[in-house]
Design a protein around this motif. Structure first.
Motif, mmCIF file in Angstrom:
data_model
loop_
_atom_site.group_PDB
_atom_site.id
_atom_site.type_symbol
_atom_site.label_atom_id
_atom_site.label_comp_id
_atom_site.label_asym_id
_atom_site.label_seq_id
_atom_site.Cartn_x
_atom_site.Cartn_y
_atom_site.Cartn_z
ATOM 1 N N ALA A 235 0.830 -1.207 0.000
ATOM 2 C CA ALA A 235 0.000 0.000 0.000
ATOM 3 C C ALA A 235 0.864 1.257 0.000
ATOM 4 N N LEU A 236 2.000 1.207 0.693
ATOM 5 C CA LEU A 236 2.870 2.380 0.759
ATOM 6 C C LEU A 236 3.489 2.686 -0.598
ATOM 7 N N VAL A 237 4.027 1.674 -1.274
ATOM 8 C CA VAL A 237 4.661 1.951 -2.564
ATOM 9 C C VAL A 237 3.622 2.410 -3.590
ATOM 10 N N GLU A 238 2.389 1.920 -3.446
ATOM 11 C CA GLU A 238 1.337 2.392 -4.353
ATOM 12 C C GLU A 238 1.003 3.851 -4.066
ATOM 13 N N ALA A 239 0.926 4.209 -2.768
ATOM 14 C CA ALA A 239 0.634 5.599 -2.408
ATOM 15 C C ALA A 239 1.725 6.539 -2.914
ATOM 16 N N LEU A 240 2.968 6.063 -2.927
ATOM 17 C CA LEU A 240 4.088 6.865 -3.420
ATOM 18 C C LEU A 240 4.218 6.807 -4.939
ATOM 19 N N GLY A 241 3.305 6.105 -5.578
ATOM 20 C CA GLY A 241 3.314 6.044 -7.031
ATOM 21 C C GLY A 241 4.514 5.330 -7.607
ATOM 22 N N HIS A 242 5.191 4.488 -6.805
ATOM 23 C CA HIS A 242 6.370 3.738 -7.243
ATOM 24 C C HIS A 242 7.484 4.662 -7.752
ATOM 25 N N LEU A 243 7.451 5.920 -7.305
ATOM 26 C CA LEU A 243 8.421 6.909 -7.772
ATOM 27 C C LEU A 243 9.745 6.726 -7.022
ATOM 28 N N PRO A 244 10.850 6.461 -7.731
ATOM 29 C CA PRO A 244 12.128 6.223 -7.040
ATOM 30 C C PRO A 244 12.534 7.353 -6.095
ATOM 31 N N LEU A 245 12.393 8.609 -6.536
ATOM 32 C CA LEU A 245 12.780 9.728 -5.683
ATOM 33 C C LEU A 245 11.970 9.741 -4.394
ATOM 34 N N ALA A 246 10.660 9.553 -4.507
ATOM 35 C CA ALA A 246 9.813 9.558 -3.317
ATOM 36 C C ALA A 246 10.129 8.373 -2.408
ATOM 37 N N LEU A 247 10.396 7.212 -2.994
ATOM 38 C CA LEU A 247 10.742 6.041 -2.186
ATOM 39 C C LEU A 247 12.030 6.284 -1.410
ATOM 40 N N GLY A 248 12.998 6.938 -2.047
ATOM 41 C CA GLY A 248 14.242 7.231 -1.358
ATOM 42 C C GLY A 248 14.033 8.151 -0.176
ATOM 43 N N HIS A 249 13.245 9.203 -0.370
ATOM 44 C CA HIS A 249 12.971 10.124 0.735
ATOM 45 C C HIS A 249 12.157 9.446 1.836
ATOM 46 N N ALA A 250 11.174 8.639 1.425
ATOM 47 C CA ALA A 250 10.340 7.970 2.426
ATOM 48 C C ALA A 250 11.167 6.999 3.256
ATOM 49 N N ALA A 251 12.054 6.245 2.609
ATOM 50 C CA ALA A 251 12.892 5.295 3.349
ATOM 51 C C ALA A 251 13.785 6.030 4.353
ATOM 52 N N ALA A 252 14.370 7.139 3.918
ATOM 53 C CA ALA A 252 15.219 7.902 4.838
ATOM 54 C C ALA A 252 14.398 8.454 6.003
ATOM 55 N N TYR A 253 13.173 8.871 5.716
ATOM 56 C CA TYR A 253 12.294 9.383 6.771
ATOM 57 C C TYR A 253 11.990 8.290 7.793
ATOM 58 N N LEU A 254 11.725 7.080 7.297
ATOM 59 C CA LEU A 254 11.469 5.963 8.214
ATOM 60 C C LEU A 254 12.675 5.696 9.095
ATOM 61 N N VAL A 255 13.857 5.688 8.494
ATOM 62 C CA VAL A 255 15.076 5.431 9.260
ATOM 63 C C VAL A 255 15.293 6.530 10.298
ATOM 64 N N ASN A 256 15.078 7.782 9.891
ATOM 65 C CA ASN A 256 15.343 8.900 10.792
ATOM 66 C C ASN A 256 14.354 8.970 11.947
ATOM 67 N N THR A 257 13.087 8.635 11.689
ATOM 68 C CA THR A 257 12.053 8.794 12.710
ATOM 69 C C THR A 257 11.691 7.498 13.413
ATOM 70 N N ALA A 384 -2.804 11.475 -18.074
ATOM 71 C CA ALA A 384 -2.565 11.107 -16.676
ATOM 72 C C ALA A 384 -1.470 11.971 -16.079
ATOM 73 N N VAL A 385 -1.606 12.272 -14.799
ATOM 74 C CA VAL A 385 -0.596 13.006 -14.021
ATOM 75 C C VAL A 385 -0.192 12.110 -12.857
ATOM 76 N N HIS A 386 1.120 11.953 -12.655
ATOM 77 C CA HIS A 386 1.576 11.137 -11.527
ATOM 78 C C HIS A 386 1.000 11.699 -10.225
ATOM 79 N N ALA A 387 0.641 10.808 -9.317
ATOM 80 C CA ALA A 387 -0.040 11.214 -8.094
ATOM 81 C C ALA A 387 0.763 12.234 -7.290
ATOM 82 N N LEU A 388 2.073 12.083 -7.234
ATOM 83 C CA LEU A 388 2.883 13.023 -6.454
ATOM 84 C C LEU A 388 3.068 14.344 -7.190
ATOM 85 N N THR A 389 3.171 14.298 -8.511
ATOM 86 C CA THR A 389 3.198 15.549 -9.268
ATOM 87 C C THR A 389 1.897 16.311 -9.048
ATOM 88 N N ALA A 390 0.789 15.582 -9.064
ATOM 89 C CA ALA A 390 -0.512 16.209 -8.823
ATOM 90 C C ALA A 390 -0.573 16.818 -7.428
#
Length: 790
Positions: A235-257, A384-390
């Motif tokens: 569900a998380l990767v779908e919410a992030l739209g499978h976007l590599p940049l967003a996945l990288g930031h999200a992973a770092a956020y998980l590690v940091n918090t 179509a517009v990518h969910a995060l771009t939108a």
């Protein structure tokens, strides 16, 4: 003076050495370039970099197919899809394979490329470069000439290329001739210039779901935080739209918090939470250099300057309120879109409405800058517009109301009067309306609920989607009551829609309670003859009929039908529906002749008013077939039902509840006609589809499962007397399946149980067990009579 230099062939332009009277011009040999050269800095490999085998295979195939020709490949895609990392992978691979020269240039500014080319000219000792006067453009030209003639292997990477015009020969190595190198560039542009000059365009999209999850697992595992990835990973990767940049930031956020992926997903889904909070720049552990929102919209300023000027920003903000899975291209031809762009364009006279060509041109500009995708013009989800771009576009808008309202207006304008004409289009419109409802929120409830909210709810009912319809109408009712009050017409309409959804889902008790309440409120607030009052009463009557309260349904429908005739006329669709429902009640109460006469007339009227393919016309045909069946006119019933089933499969698809109902009725008609095998085969398919669409516990699933048990037992009789034992076991299972339903639905399951008892008696007779056979015949006689529910 050293005079031991060798004299070599070539142009005599070196220093002159005096030896007697003979002047000999010596040509100095330029020094050989180093064995392997790297010019520029290749970005470090991102943590948990995914190899993207499918994408790399496509790039490699395109390169190999060009043989010895110097190939320029453009990796094109939106922000954050991993274009730079993919290019860096090829640069590192080239070094590992021994490529003589690898040059990496940040091509976002042309002067950066020129300066790096000039530097490279000195490193490889390009002929003519490095004179007394520093001239970067001259030395860069010398380097390009060296690339075009050298036999050494090379790779030039132009990252984030913005200048794609063929006239910029000072930036792009010559790809003509044999060559021994390769040009690889990344860009957000996908216009004609990107694929011009013999370039090969490679579309770079987001990770696949498997790649996205693999990235998170590897990234968190390397940080010793694998436990943070719980069962919400998909569900998380779908919410992030499978976007590599967003996945990288999200992973770092998980590690940091030290948040789990589930807790992070809850935060991410809160629309009040800004994108820069859940994907902050501080989580840029791999050095991308920008916040996600900034990266996603980086090309928007350039797009805004393209012709037609000033339309890109309002257009992307409107598109940002639509379904990321896509919306129809025809939406951009609506008056609502043109009006919105006219009000919000920045480089034209106020309210200067753009032409249709202007609107389509700005759509192309946004596509060319990878801010959206404009694919098949004929498809219902072509844009179509990518969910995060939108999301980034919505958050950047100073006025969040106007784009959402414009999107809702455009959807309503595009919605066909009858959903059945284009099922794919209406499905796309429903999905987009749902997205607008979520993104625009309470802006759609200014004054009263936006009509698209109610149109989408009715479409769910017409599409036979009771679960989705129930959720939709319940949300509308709750929101309307909170914002507009319990007696507002919008609130009552939403409650009426919820009642209809309950009825379609088989929850007749809840439907009756709700529709009675709404009918009373309509009568009190609008009067007894108001159309809304009559419609609610007609829906209540239909629910009574479904709940086997035939007398109440008949009495109410007879009153409503009289009011319809007086206020709307005999040909109004509401009048025709009430007449058809009244005929069904007559059939259920044994007045078969009266039901048949009404249905034959309603069918003629609907053919004249609505046409042969309208869903209401098909329903009337099916009801008429049921009446023929009850009257013993089985052959006529089968002929009609076979035609209606074919029409519903063609117009509504195999999963629509109406299609399933006709399939069930046809199976029952086959059974009555003695076509046992046809009946069982068809009902088995219908039951499987019913359980898949409505769920195994839905009343229709239970009913059809019991009928199938009886039909299987009947077919087993064909094996008598050799297979009496097996047939008897099947009959016992049929009785066990059917008996529990008789108490609650005697009219429906009574005949089924009676047939099962009699079949068992016949089997016992064949087994020479007359006393037990007599007992089952007595049981059959005690089952109350009942009819078939169509």
């Amino acid at each position: 003076m050293n005079t031991r230099n060798e004299i070599r062939g070539g142009t005599f332009n070196g220093p002159t050495i005096q030896a007697g009277r003979i002047a000999i011009t010596v040509v100095p040999q330029p020094p050989e370039p180093p064995p392997q050269v790297l010019v520029g800095r290749i970005p470090a490999e991102a943590t948990a970099f995914q190899p993207r085998a499918v994408l790399r295979a496509a790039v490699d195939r395109a390169h190999e197919n060009h043989g010895t020709v110097v190939l320029t490949q453009l990796l094109a895609g939106g922000g954050g899809v991993g274009k730079t990392q993919l290019a860096a992978h090829y640069a590192r691979r080239a070094l590992a394979e021994g490529t003589d020269l690898v040059l990496w240039a940040d091509a976002s500014e042309p002067q950066n490329v020129t300066a790096l080319y000039a530097r490279a000219a000195g490193v490889v000792h390009a002929p003519g470069a490095g004179g007394r006067q520093v001239d970067a453009e001259h030395d860069a030209a010398c380097f390009l000439s060296w690339l075009a003639t050298t036999e050494r292997s090379w790779l030039v990477v132009l990252d984030n290329a913005t200048e794609l015009d063929t006239g910029r020969q000072d930036l792009w190595p010559d790809t003509a001739g044999a060559g021994s190198g390769r040009v690889l560039a990344t860009t957000r542009r996908r216009d004609a210039a990107a694929s011009g000059a013999a370039r090969s365009l490679v579309d770079v999209g987001v990770y696949s779901p498997a790649e996205a999850i693999a990235y998170l697992r590897e990234r968190l595992g390397r940080a010793g935080c694998a436990h943070l990835l719980d069962d919400t990973a998909s569900a998380l990767v779908e919410a992030l739209g499978h976007l590599p940049l967003a996945l990288g930031h999200a992973a770092a956020y998980l590690v940091n918090t030290r948040r789990t992926s589930g807790r992070y997903l809850e935060l991410f889904r809160r629309r009040a939470t800004a994108l820069d909070r859940v994907l902050p720049r501080s989580a840029d552990a791999d050095g991308y250099g920008r916040a996600v929102a900034t990266s996603l919209l980086l090309a928007l300023d350039a797009a805004q300057r393209e012709e037609p000027r000033g339309l890109a920003v309002p257009a992307i903000r409107l598109a940002a309120h639509l379904d990321p899975a896509g919306h129809p291209r025809s939406l951009w031809s609506t008056a609502a879109v043109a009006a919105h762009l006219a009000r919000h364009r920045t480089d034209a006279e106020p309210d200067a409405e753009p032409s249709v060509d202007d609107v389509l041109d700005v759509l192309a500009v946004l596509h060319n800058y990878s801010l959206l995708t404009d694919a098949d013009p004929a498809g219902p989800r072509s844009v179509a517009v990518h969910a995060l771009t939108a999301r980034a576009a919505r958050e950047s808008a100073p006025d969040s109301a106007a784009p959402g309202l414009a999107a809702a207006d455009a959807l309503l304008e595009l919605w066909p009067q009858d959903d059945h004409g284009d099922l794919e289009l209406t499905a796309a419109l429903r999905a987009n309306a749902d997205t607008v409802r979520a993104t625009a929120g309470e802006h759609l409830w200014r004054g009263e609920g936006h009509p698209v909210l109610f149109r989408a709810g009715n479409s769910l009912l017409e599409g036979g989607l009771p679960t989705a319809a129930t959720s939709h109408w319940a949300d509308l009712a709750t929101t309307s009551e909170r914002l507009l009050g319990p007696e507002h017409p919008g609130t009552l309409s939403a409650l009426a829609g919820l009642g209809a959804a309950h009825r379609q889902a088989g929850r007749t008790t809840e439907a009756i309670d709700l529709l009675k309440r709404v009918a009373a409120d309509h009568r009190r607030l609008l009067g007894p003859r108001h159309t809304d009052t009559l419609v609610t009463q007609a829906n209540l009557a239909a629910t009574y009929e479904q709940a086997d309260r035939i007398a109440e349904a008949t009495a109410l429908l007879e009153r409503v039908l009289g009011d319809y005739h007086r206020s709307l006329g005999p040909d109004d669709p509401l009048t025709l529906t009430a007449r058809a429902n009244l005929a069904a009640c007559y059939a259920r109460s044994g007045r078969t002749a009266a039901a048949t006469a009404i249905e034959e007339q309603v069918l003629a009227d609907r053919l004249r008013v609505l046409g042969p393919d309208h869903p209401h016309t098909l329903i009337t045909r099916a009801n008429l077939a049921t009446s023929y069946w009850l009257a013993g006119r089985t052959a006529e019933a089968i002929a009609i039902e076979e035609r209606v089933l074919a029409d519903r499969l063609r117009l509504l698809g195999p999963d629509h509840p109406s299609t399933l109902t006709v399939g069930f009725n046809l199976a029952a008609s086959y059974r009555q006609a003695g076509r046992a095998t046809d009946a069982v085969d068809l009902l088995a398919r219908v039951l499987a589809d019913t359980e898949r669409v409505l769920g195994p516990e839905h009343a229709e699933s239970v009913s059809r499962r019991r009928w199938l048990a009886v039909m299987l037992t009947e077919r087993a009789l064909a094996g008598l007397p050799a297979e009496v034992g097996g047939a008897l076991r099947d009959a016992a299972r049929a009785i066990e399946t059917v008996e529990p339903g008789v108490a609650d639905h005697p009219e429906e399951f009574g005949p089924v149980l009676r047939a099962a008892y009699r079949l068992t008696a016949d089997l016992l007779d064949h087994s020479q067990r007359p006393l037990e056979a007599a007992d089952f015949r007595q049981r059959a006689d005690r089952v109350p009579p009942g009819g078939r529910k169509g």
